[in-house]
Design a protein around this motif. Structure first.
Motif, PDB file in Angstrom:
ATOM      1  N   PRO A   8      16.620  25.132  -2.622  1.00 46.63           N
ATOM      2  CA  PRO A   8      15.730  24.832  -3.757  1.00 46.63           C
ATOM      3  C   PRO A   8      15.601  23.343  -4.079  1.00 46.63           C
ATOM      4  O   PRO A   8      14.610  22.930  -4.690  1.00 46.63           O
ATOM      5  N   ASP A   9      16.609  22.549  -3.659  1.00 49.73           N
ATOM      6  CA  ASP A   9      16.498  21.105  -3.890  1.00 49.73           C
ATOM      7  C   ASP A   9      15.292  20.538  -3.142  1.00 49.73           C
ATOM      8  O   ASP A   9      14.615  19.617  -3.631  1.00 49.73           O
ATOM      9  N   GLU A  10      15.014  21.074  -1.958  1.00 49.37           N
ATOM     10  CA  GLU A  10      13.854  20.635  -1.174  1.00 49.37           C
ATOM     11  C   GLU A  10      12.556  21.036  -1.884  1.00 49.37           C
ATOM     12  O   GLU A  10      11.579  20.285  -1.893  1.00 49.37           O
ATOM     13  N   VAL A  11      12.586  22.216  -2.469  1.00 46.21           N
ATOM     14  CA  VAL A  11      11.403  22.682  -3.206  1.00 46.21           C
ATOM     15  C   VAL A  11      11.160  21.795  -4.417  1.00 46.21           C
ATOM     16  O   VAL A  11      10.017  21.413  -4.713  1.00 46.21           O
ATOM     17  N   SER A  30      15.617  20.014 -15.368  1.00 44.47           N
ATOM     18  CA  SER A  30      16.503  20.808 -16.227  1.00 44.47           C
ATOM     19  C   SER A  30      16.530  22.259 -15.769  1.00 44.47           C
ATOM     20  O   SER A  30      17.587  22.908 -15.749  1.00 44.47           O
ATOM     21  N   LEU A  31      15.354  22.787 -15.397  1.00 41.69           N
ATOM     22  CA  LEU A  31      15.276  24.154 -14.898  1.00 41.69           C
ATOM     23  C   LEU A  31      16.068  24.301 -13.604  1.00 41.69           C
ATOM     24  O   LEU A  31      16.725  25.324 -13.374  1.00 41.69           O
ATOM     25  N   GLN A  32      16.035  23.262 -12.787  1.00 37.63           N
ATOM     26  CA  GLN A  32      16.795  23.279 -11.536  1.00 37.63           C
ATOM     27  C   GLN A  32      18.283  23.431 -11.805  1.00 37.63           C
ATOM     28  O   GLN A  32      18.976  24.196 -11.130  1.00 37.63           O
ATOM     29  N   GLU A  33      18.804  22.722 -12.795  1.00 35.29           N
ATOM     30  CA  GLU A  33      20.233  22.788 -13.117  1.00 35.29           C
ATOM     31  C   GLU A  33      20.595  24.144 -13.708  1.00 35.29           C
ATOM     32  O   GLU A  33      21.679  24.667 -13.442  1.00 35.29           O
ATOM     33  N   ILE A  34      19.693  24.725 -14.500  1.00 33.56           N
ATOM     34  CA  ILE A  34      19.956  26.059 -15.050  1.00 33.56           C
ATOM     35  C   ILE A  34      20.071  27.077 -13.921  1.00 33.56           C
ATOM     36  O   ILE A  34      20.981  27.921 -13.895  1.00 33.56           O
ATOM     37  N   CYS A  35      19.139  27.000 -12.966  1.00 31.96           N
ATOM     38  CA  CYS A  35      19.176  27.925 -11.825  1.00 31.96           C
ATOM     39  C   CYS A  35      20.391  27.668 -10.941  1.00 31.96           C
ATOM     40  O   CYS A  35      21.002  28.619 -10.417  1.00 31.96           O
ATOM     41  N   ARG A  36      20.771  26.409 -10.813  1.00 30.15           N
ATOM     42  CA  ARG A  36      21.943  26.072  -9.981  1.00 30.15           C
ATOM     43  C   ARG A  36      23.208  26.669 -10.609  1.00 30.15           C
ATOM     44  O   ARG A  36      24.051  27.245  -9.921  1.00 30.15           O
ATOM     45  N   TYR A  79       7.129  26.018 -12.292  1.00 26.93           N
ATOM     46  CA  TYR A  79       8.435  26.516 -12.738  1.00 26.93           C
ATOM     47  C   TYR A  79       8.766  27.817 -12.021  1.00 26.93           C
ATOM     48  O   TYR A  79       9.907  28.029 -11.567  1.00 26.93           O
ATOM     49  N   VAL A  80       7.754  28.686 -11.898  1.00 23.88           N
ATOM     50  CA  VAL A  80       7.955  29.964 -11.216  1.00 23.88           C
ATOM     51  C   VAL A  80       8.270  29.733  -9.738  1.00 23.88           C
ATOM     52  O   VAL A  80       9.110  30.430  -9.148  1.00 23.88           O
ATOM     53  N   THR A  81       7.607  28.740  -9.142  1.00 23.58           N
ATOM     54  CA  THR A  81       7.866  28.417  -7.735  1.00 23.58           C
ATOM     55  C   THR A  81       9.327  28.024  -7.537  1.00 23.58           C
ATOM     56  O   THR A  81       9.977  28.437  -6.556  1.00 23.58           O
ATOM     57  N   LEU A  82       9.861  27.245  -8.467  1.00 20.47           N
ATOM     58  CA  LEU A  82      11.253  26.798  -8.373  1.00 20.47           C
ATOM     59  C   LEU A  82      12.213  27.972  -8.543  1.00 20.47           C
ATOM     60  O   LEU A  82      13.202  28.101  -7.793  1.00 20.47           O
ATOM     61  N   ILE A  83      11.934  28.835  -9.502  1.00 20.30           N
ATOM     62  CA  ILE A  83      12.780  30.014  -9.717  1.00 20.30           C
ATOM     63  C   ILE A  83      12.726  30.933  -8.504  1.00 20.30           C
ATOM     64  O   ILE A  83      13.744  31.474  -8.062  1.00 20.30           O
ATOM     65  N   THR A  84      11.536  31.098  -7.939  1.00 20.96           N
ATOM     66  CA  THR A  84      11.376  31.921  -6.740  1.00 20.96           C
ATOM     67  C   THR A  84      12.170  31.366  -5.571  1.00 20.96           C
ATOM     68  O   THR A  84      12.726  32.121  -4.759  1.00 20.96           O
ATOM     69  N   ALA A  85      12.235  30.028  -5.490  1.00 22.07           N
ATOM     70  CA  ALA A  85      13.012  29.382  -4.417  1.00 22.07           C
ATOM     71  C   ALA A  85      14.489  29.745  -4.541  1.00 22.07           C
ATOM     72  O   ALA A  85      15.171  29.999  -3.535  1.00 22.07           O
ATOM     73  N   TRP A  86      15.007  29.768  -5.763  1.00 25.50           N
ATOM     74  CA  TRP A  86      16.405  30.143  -5.980  1.00 25.50           C
ATOM     75  C   TRP A  86      16.623  31.620  -5.674  1.00 25.50           C
ATOM     76  O   TRP A  86      17.658  32.004  -5.111  1.00 25.50           O
ATOM     77  N   ALA A  87      15.652  32.452  -6.036  1.00 26.29           N
ATOM     78  CA  ALA A  87      15.776  33.885  -5.742  1.00 26.29           C
ATOM     79  C   ALA A  87      15.812  34.120  -4.238  1.00 26.29           C
ATOM     80  O   ALA A  87      16.594  34.926  -3.734  1.00 26.29           O
TER      81      ALA A  87
END
Length: 227
Positions: A8-11, A30-36, A79-87
């Motif tokens: 997800p860091d690449e995304v 911030s959303l990235q850190e929450i997902c991490r 934001y959804v794209t980033l969350i999807t990357a983590w999923a």
């Protein structure tokens, strides 16, 4: 959901490379850190991993990042794209993309107006607008505008395609017309002691020809004069 090796860091880097505004860039980070944190704290039990929009949205709202419902707006697709990357990276449940908000009908908008008097007034206005719009569309469907680009004074001759014939007099300016009329007027000829011959020639008082045969008749034809 099929697990992917794309971190997800690449995304996030790709999303930031699009040049979002500073506040959106900060929100993405911030959303990235929450997902991490979600990923790191729950990796010991894959069954606890949850990157659904509702779950991540609740966490974001609890931390004051944004309201959970924001993720269901079309404008929040990054934001959804980033969350999807983590999923996808964690191989957990799939994430449903936000749907476009359903457009309300005029009636549904009217029902939101609490004041009955204002609601009745707006209903009448909308009905009048719809009626006028229907009439305009009807006129558009039946209207055919023909723009006549023929020069003034032109005559259409039957031909294939039609040809516009421009009369000589139509090509003259007002000052040109006046000059020609003056040149063959009786007042001007008398003033100069000139005479018009039977064949349109102009002679002086001694009989010398100043303008050959056809001079006066040619000007009259140009001016459209009958005599």
């Amino acid at each position: 959901m099929h697990k992917t090796d794309i971190h997800p860091d690449e995304v996030l880097e790709a999303l930031l490379a699009k040049g979002p505004r500073s506040n959106k860039a900060a929100t993405l980070k911030s959303l990235q850190e929450i997902c991490r944190n979600q990923y790191q704290h729950q990796t010991q039990s894959a069954s606890l991993l949850n990157f659904g929009l509702s779950s991540i949205g609740r966490i974001c709202e609890a931390r004051g990042l944004f309201k959970a419902r924001v993720l269901y707006n079309a404008a929040s697709k990054d934001y959804v794209t980033l969350i999807t990357a983590w999923a996808a990276f964690s191989g957990t449940m799939s994430v449903k993309a936000p749907k476009e908000p359903k457009k309300l009908s005029s009636h549904q908008y009217l029902m939101r107006i609490e004041d009955p008097a204002i609601r009745s007034l707006m209903q009448s206005t909308i009905a009048e607008r719809d009626d006028l719009l229907a009439k305009v569309n009807l006129l558009k469907s039946r209207m055919q505008i023909t723009i006549d680009q023929r020069p003034l004074g032109a005559t259409i001759v039957t031909h294939s395609p039609p040809v516009a014939i421009l009369e000589a007099k139509a090509q003259l300016t007002e000052s040109e017309r006046e000059s020609l009329e003056q040149a063959i007027s009786k007042e001007f000829l008398d003033q100069e002691e000139w005479r018009e011959g039977s064949h349109g020639e102009i002679t002086n008082r001694t009989g010398r020809t100043l303008y050959d045969v056809g001079y006066v008749t040619a000007i009259r034809k140009i001016l459209g004069m009958t005599s």
